[in-house]
Design a protein around this motif. Structure first.
Motif, short mmCIF file in Angstrom:
data_model
loop_
_atom_site.label_atom_id
_atom_site.label_comp_id
_atom_site.label_asym_id
_atom_site.label_seq_id
_atom_site.Cartn_x
_atom_site.Cartn_y
_atom_site.Cartn_z
N GLY A 1 -0.52 56.39 -30.18
CA GLY A 1 -1.96 56.57 -30.37
C GLY A 1 -2.64 55.68 -31.37
O GLY A 1 -3.59 56.08 -32.04
N ALA A 2 -2.21 54.40 -31.48
CA ALA A 2 -2.82 53.47 -32.43
C ALA A 2 -4.26 53.13 -32.02
O ALA A 2 -4.59 53.12 -30.84
N GLN A 3 -5.10 52.83 -33.02
CA GLN A 3 -6.47 52.41 -32.75
C GLN A 3 -6.60 50.89 -32.65
O GLN A 3 -7.60 50.38 -32.15
N SER A 4 -5.59 50.19 -33.10
CA SER A 4 -5.65 48.73 -33.15
C SER A 4 -4.21 48.23 -33.16
O SER A 4 -3.33 48.91 -33.71
N LEU A 5 -3.96 47.08 -32.53
CA LEU A 5 -2.57 46.62 -32.39
C LEU A 5 -2.50 45.10 -32.44
O LEU A 5 -3.33 44.40 -31.86
N HIS A 6 -1.50 44.61 -33.17
CA HIS A 6 -1.14 43.19 -33.15
C HIS A 6 0.29 43.08 -32.65
O HIS A 6 1.19 43.79 -33.13
N THR A 7 0.51 42.19 -31.70
CA THR A 7 1.86 41.95 -31.20
C THR A 7 2.35 40.61 -31.73
O THR A 7 1.68 39.58 -31.59
N ASN A 8 3.54 40.62 -32.34
CA ASN A 8 4.11 39.39 -32.89
C ASN A 8 4.54 38.45 -31.77
O ASN A 8 4.84 38.87 -30.65
N SER A 9 4.60 37.18 -32.10
CA SER A 9 4.99 36.16 -31.14
C SER A 9 6.50 35.89 -31.22
O SER A 9 7.13 36.11 -32.25
N ARG A 10 7.04 35.39 -30.13
CA ARG A 10 8.49 35.24 -30.02
C ARG A 10 9.08 34.26 -31.03
O ARG A 10 10.25 34.36 -31.39
N ASP A 11 8.26 33.29 -31.50
CA ASP A 11 8.79 32.21 -32.33
C ASP A 11 8.53 32.41 -33.82
O ASP A 11 8.73 31.49 -34.61
N GLU A 12 8.09 33.60 -34.23
CA GLU A 12 7.69 33.80 -35.62
C GLU A 12 8.86 33.84 -36.60
O GLU A 12 8.65 33.74 -37.81
N ALA A 13 10.10 33.99 -36.10
CA ALA A 13 11.26 33.86 -36.99
C ALA A 13 11.55 32.40 -37.29
O ALA A 13 12.36 32.09 -38.18
N LEU A 14 10.87 31.49 -36.58
CA LEU A 14 11.10 30.07 -36.73
C LEU A 14 9.94 29.34 -37.40
O LEU A 14 10.15 28.39 -38.16
N SER A 15 8.71 29.78 -37.11
CA SER A 15 7.54 29.06 -37.62
C SER A 15 6.30 29.90 -37.33
O SER A 15 6.39 31.00 -36.78
N LEU A 16 5.13 29.35 -37.71
CA LEU A 16 3.89 29.94 -37.22
C LEU A 16 3.88 29.87 -35.70
O LEU A 16 4.45 28.94 -35.11
N ALA B 1 1.32 32.85 -28.89
CA ALA B 1 0.27 33.81 -29.25
C ALA B 1 -0.38 34.38 -28.00
O ALA B 1 -0.69 35.58 -27.93
N ARG B 2 -0.60 33.54 -26.99
CA ARG B 2 -1.19 34.02 -25.74
C ARG B 2 -0.27 35.01 -25.04
O ARG B 2 -0.71 36.06 -24.55
#
Length: 498
Positions: A303-318, A324-325
């Protein structure tokens, strides 16, 4: 404490703060982004908005978070690295160029310098002709978790708490739709806490903020409706769903019974969720897409009101634009294709989910009782109790991975030979450009006006009046983040751990 799950939209809100939940409106789909200069980040924000993001989430670089200008010697090599560099109003104007702030909800992950960045944001909106009273968004503004888990603090805890309550009071008048704090369990979980500890220490911090605001003369129902929270969605799928359900119930009783809140909005726990960055692996990064999807689904079922999903490469870089898409598409797929949004609290009523919810609630209650007995949150932080509890939990978690009793796919089981993955690379010239732009801003100002604004700020810091009006006036005169922070350092001192 428990009154059972009840119904969605009814006290104690275990099943959701709204009766219809996602049947009437999806959660806000955010993508946390910010890097290099304001111009670079502005291009990424425009791209994300064009792809269907419904809210912006701004990451600031470490110098900005620590109250240092981009040309400070300690900022060298960190400018724009983990977020966007913002040193003055000029940067903020470029960051949101062409983005109508009255039409978008913006979350800013900023704490020690939150008051300054909020002033810059409001000034940008005012220059756009926006009504400040209608701006929607959030500043994190949660300093206590910095002492506990993250470390981007500037001042000692007590003056830092004063700044936060000053923001509450000022924004309550000037920006009534703005969420003046996002009390964060996310970073507590990223530091290694358990699910129970994440909620317990987050609510302990919330208690401290609410008590400080009441001591400052604010009525609880005057600011509580604008409190928001920020949680982690980790790997244990069912536990995470239950955690979010328990959180709403704990908060509803806390606000009603401990603080005497009467406005129903004061009793509703509204929260943003980010999938767990600490679970992402550099090994087999495509597997992170699956991790993130399951964590996002748990947040939605919770039941979150807002959500950010991490990207697959974030353990490596921005993250790259493509990553992000894809992370955003994960949210859109859950919203439009899975059918889980057709029912409020679809997991509610499951015997296991209800038992987990009750168990988490009991565990959180035991921690809050212990912290109260110690003399409250500040005392628990000052003695190192909270930090030690998290460190012990993190040690146990890591030991389970190393012993093989906890499986991490691609790390300690199901390994394979790794292949190179394209990653985002930050142009080193961006730091030089940012520093040169800052020097031009300084050269264009009236030194006497800057000093006049800083002197007014220092006087307010010393005599106890609300700091936001002089911060706002200084920001409007292009006084920098570092200059404002330094003047406050001169009055409040700096915090040194231990």
């Amino acid at each position: 404490m428990s009154d059972g799950p009840g119904k969605p939209g009814e006290f104690p809100y275990t099943r959701g703060v709204y009766r219809e939940m996602y049947r009437s409106r999806f959660w806000t789909m955010r993508q946390y982004a910010g890097f290099g200069t304001a111009d670079e980040s502005n291009r990424r924000y425009r791209y994300l908005l064009s792809q269907g993001t419904t809210g912006l989430s701004v990451a600031f670089d470490l110098p900005t978070q620590m109250g240092l200008d981009s040309d400070h010697p300690m900022a060298a090599g960190e400018v724009g690295r983990v977020g966007v560099a913002i040193s003055s109003l000029a940067d903020m104007l470029r960051l949101f160029d062409g983005i109508p702030l009255q039409d978008v909800s913006t979350s800013m992950t900023i704490n020690s310098t939150a008051s300054i960045l909020l002033a810059y944001y409001a000034l940008v909106a005012r220059r756009q002709g926006a009504d400040l009273g209608k701006l929607a968004g959030t500043i994190q503004n949660d300093i206590l978790k910095e002492y506990i888990a993250r470390g981007t603090y500037i001042y000692p805890p007590r003056p830092a708490m004063r700044i936060i309550t000053d923001v509450f009071a000022w924004a309550g008048r000037e920006m009534p739709e703005w969420n003046t704090i996002s009390i964060s369990g996310y970073h507590i979980r990223e530091a290694g806490s358990t699910a129970v500890q994440e909620l317990a220490f987050t609510f302990a911090n919330a208690i401290a903020y609410i008590e400080a605001a009441i001591r400052a003369g604010l009525a609880v129902d005057s600011f509580a409706p604008r409190l928001s929270f920020f949680f982690n969605s980790h790997n244990d799928f069912l536990e995470e769903i239950a955690k979010f359900r328990a959180a709403r119930r704990i908060y509803a009783f806390l606000m009603r019974d401990r603080f005497g809140a009467r406005d129903p909005r004061s009793l509703m726990l509204r929260f943003h969720v980010q999938t767990a960055g600490s679970t992402l692996t550099a090994q087999q990064p495509d597997v992170n897409i699956v991790r993130t999807a399951l964590q996002a689904m748990a947040a939605v079922l919770g039941g979150a009101q807002s959500l950010h999903t991490n990207s697959r490469d974030e353990a490596l870089s921005l993250p790259t634009e493509e990553s992000a898409r894809l992370a955003l598409r994960t949210q859109q797929m859950i919203a439009y294709e899975t059918g889980v949004t057709n029912t409020a609290d679809p997991a509610g009523g499951s015997e296991h989910i209800e038992a987990l919810t009750d168990s988490i609630e009991r565990g959180v209650g035991e921690y809050l009782k212990r912290i109260d007995e110690m003399g409250g949150t500040l005392r628990a932080i000052e003695t190192g109790y909270v930090q030690n509890e998290i460190q012990n939990a993190a040690y146990d978690y890591q030991r389970e991975i190393e012993s093989g009793t906890r499986i991490v796919v691609g790390v300690n089981r199901f390994q394979q030979e790794e292949r190179a993955v394209p990653t985002f690379r930050l142009d080193p010239a961006l730091e030089r450009s940012q520093v040169e732009g800052l020097r031009q801003v300084r050269a264009s100002r009236s030194p006497s006006l800057v000093e006049e604004k800083l002197a007014a700020l220092e006087q307010a810091a010393r005599d106890g009046t609300n700091l936001m009006p002089p911060i706002f006036d200084a920001a409007d005169a292009y006084v920098t983040v570092g200059e404002i922070s330094d003047r406050l350092r001169g009055v409040f001192g700096e915090y040194r751990e231990g």
